[in-house]
Design an enzyme around this catalytic site. Structure first.
Site, short mmCIF file in Angstrom:
data_model
loop_
_atom_site.label_atom_id
_atom_site.label_comp_id
_atom_site.label_asym_id
_atom_site.label_seq_id
_atom_site.Cartn_x
_atom_site.Cartn_y
_atom_site.Cartn_z
N LEU A 252 -10.29 3.26 47.91
CA LEU A 252 -9.97 4.59 46.94
C LEU A 252 -11.27 4.95 46.07
O LEU A 252 -11.69 4.08 45.17
CB LEU A 252 -8.77 4.57 46.40
CG LEU A 252 -8.52 5.96 45.67
CD1 LEU A 252 -8.34 7.09 46.93
CD2 LEU A 252 -7.28 6.00 44.72
N SER A 253 -11.78 6.07 46.04
CA SER A 253 -12.92 6.61 45.44
C SER A 253 -12.78 6.00 43.87
O SER A 253 -11.48 5.94 43.33
CB SER A 253 -13.09 7.76 45.61
OG SER A 253 -13.55 8.48 44.41
N LYS A 254 -13.68 5.55 43.40
CA LYS A 254 -13.75 5.52 41.92
C LYS A 254 -14.18 6.67 40.93
O LYS A 254 -14.11 6.75 39.65
CB LYS A 254 -14.62 4.42 41.41
CG LYS A 254 -14.08 2.73 42.12
CD LYS A 254 -14.86 1.96 40.86
CE LYS A 254 -14.16 0.54 40.95
NZ LYS A 254 -13.17 0.16 41.97
N ARG A 255 -14.40 7.84 41.57
CA ARG A 255 -14.94 9.12 40.78
C ARG A 255 -13.64 9.42 40.14
O ARG A 255 -12.56 9.82 40.70
CB ARG A 255 -15.30 10.09 41.81
CG ARG A 255 -16.87 9.83 42.12
CD ARG A 255 -17.47 10.95 42.79
NE ARG A 255 -16.76 12.45 42.55
CZ ARG A 255 -16.44 13.09 43.34
NH1 ARG A 255 -16.97 12.78 44.68
NH2 ARG A 255 -15.92 14.26 42.81
N MET A 256 -13.89 9.62 38.72
CA MET A 256 -12.86 10.17 37.81
C MET A 256 -11.92 11.10 38.46
O MET A 256 -10.67 11.21 38.30
CB MET A 256 -13.13 10.04 36.44
CG MET A 256 -12.12 10.53 35.52
SD MET A 256 -12.61 10.19 33.73
CE MET A 256 -12.73 12.00 33.47
#
Ligand code: GLU
Length: 477
Positions: A252-256
């Protein structure tokens, strides 16, 4: 261990991560389904990663989602304090025990020495781990270095050639070779414990029966098992939840923006939908049902229906689910929850009846709370028709419809749905126009766009005089 006690133990890094929410939720559901206790513990021993206000935010988000914990900071309980930075004494006490029993040792290696070691091991294609050079120091050497105030850490001495067996309630028996385990740092040079020491000590003293956490922690579990053994404690049951994956099955993406629960709430996702959606990220009910309230989930959740395979985070499904909740929840609820969104969109809300009708129409066509005011803008702002809007209509037809309404409406004020229906029938007959030629100019005049809700709703929301004024203005144009 008779009582079920689980903990959600986030590090306060600034926001509640979707993965963190899944852990918190499963902790909560597991505890509630078995009459156990759910504990919130803040793991803030990494002082370099502290973010101001993070703990408060986290607690607020959990509260907003109706996940009310039994023990924790601000809640109380018999096993506090529930913030690790307030429990340093305890970690030191246990670290000393490990030191005295020979399970832990001082390490004085500098970051430069460790970096060099790592590089050499990498070049030699060896497993990268601490080579234990400080374990060879004599007691006198250690004491001399300590007396000289040399920076140091405390390391756990892992056993050699030991195969660890993790009995995991989801994954079954998992064997992990200890030769892959580094001599974990337990106390850092700033005197703070690492996660590993603090978590084990707390789980023991807080009498945690089941450690439920993400699969990414599975590789650390041998260290934890070993710590329990060295400290002479009984280990809890292990439960490692499947990874959450992007659509392309990457982690899963780490972009906030993609993973912050606060941001989802701000965007206007409903707590009911988020909880329902997150519950299904790895757990499957016995039947094909998709919709569950939190109360229902508390009844039927069980770990044996949690899968080992990674769970895909499907945003389209979340949007669809949110849209369904937006349509199904009581109108009152949606009206109330959409209010702040009207405010931030700079839209003034009309009186109650009109507002309710407007939100009813808008929610049928929206997936997010934030979309509701945007849909309603056409009712609340006077249309500003441009030439391009009028390109696709026949001016003569438009004039016929609009003048018919301008002439005939006032005699029927106050309008109601029934009157509007019969007026529309009458007007269709009188103008002799086909549906499209009839409705398009009417909607453009009243709403500034060719599409919109049915005419009775449109008239009711605008109100008699506003509807007439808009028709007259369009006629002049
Ligand atoms: N503090 C860890 C985290 O941030 C908790 C891991 C665990 O539950 O043991 O995820």
């Amino acid at each position: 261990m008779s009582q079920i006690r689980v903990r959600f133990a986030p590090s306060p890094t600034g926001y509640l991560h979707i993965g963190g929410l899944r852990t918190a939720l499963y902790d909560y559901l597991f505890a509630r389904s078995l009459g156990g206790k759910c504990i919130l513990r803040i793991e803030d021993t990494d002082q370099s990663r502290l973010v101001e206000g993070a703990v408060e935010n986290l607690i607020k988000s959990l509260e907003q989602l109706d996940l009310h914990f039994d023990e924790g900071p601000g809640i109380g309980g018999d096993y506090g304090p529930y913030i690790q930075s307030q429990r340093l004494e305890l970690y030191h006490q246990e670290a000393q025990r490990l030191l005295h029993s020979g399970h832990a040792y001082h390490c004085f290696c500098t970051p430069e020495t460790l970096a060099e070691m790592r590089q050499q091991q990498q070049e030699a294609k060896q497993f990268v781990k601490y080579d234990r050079r400080c374990l060879a120091l004599s007691e006198e050497q250690v004491q001399a270095k300590l007396a000289a105030g040399e920076p140091h850490v405390l390391r756990l001495k892992m056993p050699d050639d030991h195969e660890f067996v993790v009995e995991d309630l989801i994954r079954g028996t998992v064997q992990i070779d200890a030769s892959q385990s580094d001599d974990q740092v337990l106390v850092k040079s700033d005197g703070f414990p690492t996660y590993h020491l603090a978590a084990v000590v707390d789980d023991h003293y807080m009498q945690i029966s089941h450690v439920i956490r993400g699969e990414e922690w599975l590789s650390s579990t041998p260290k934890h098992i070993w710590l329990y053994q060295c400290l002479g404690w009984e280990a809890p049951q292990w439960v490692h939840l499947p990874l959450i994956l992007n659509q392309d099955r990457s982690k899963l993406s780490k972009r906030m923006n993609d993973v912050s629960v606060e941001i989802y709430l701000q965007k206007g996702y409903l707590k009911e939908a988020l909880i329902n959606f997150i519950a299904l990220l790895g757990w499957h009910p016995a039947d094909d049902r998709e919709f569950y309230t939190l109360e229902e989930l508390c009844q039927i959740f069980s770990l044996d229906r949690v899968s080992k395979a990674g769970a895909v985070f499907d945003l389209t499904k979340l949007d669809w689910m949110n849209g369904s909740y937006l349509k199904e929840l009581p109108l009152e609820t949606i009206v109330e929850r959409s209010l702040p969104y009207f405010e931030s969109a700079g839209l003034k809300v009309p009186e109650k009846d009109k507002f309710h009708r407007m939100v009813e129409v808008a929610r049928q066509r929206s997936n997010l709370l934030a979309e509701i005011p945007e849909y309603c803008r056409m009712f609340l702002e006077t249309p500003n028709l441009q030439d391009k809007d009028l390109q696709n209509i026949q001016k003569e037809d438009a004039k016929k419809v609009l003048s018919w309404f301008a002439a005939n409406l006032p005699a029927h004020f106050p309008l109601d749905d029934g009157k509007v229906d019969s007026l529309v029938k009458e007007a269709l007959a009188a103008t002799g126009l086909k549906a499209k030629a009839f409705y398009t100019p009417l909607r453009l005049a009243m709403l500034g766009q060719a599409h919109g809700p049915d005419l009775p709703s449109t008239f009711a929301i605008l109100g008699d005089s506003e509807a007439l004024a808009r028709i007259q203005a369009a006629l002049e144009l």
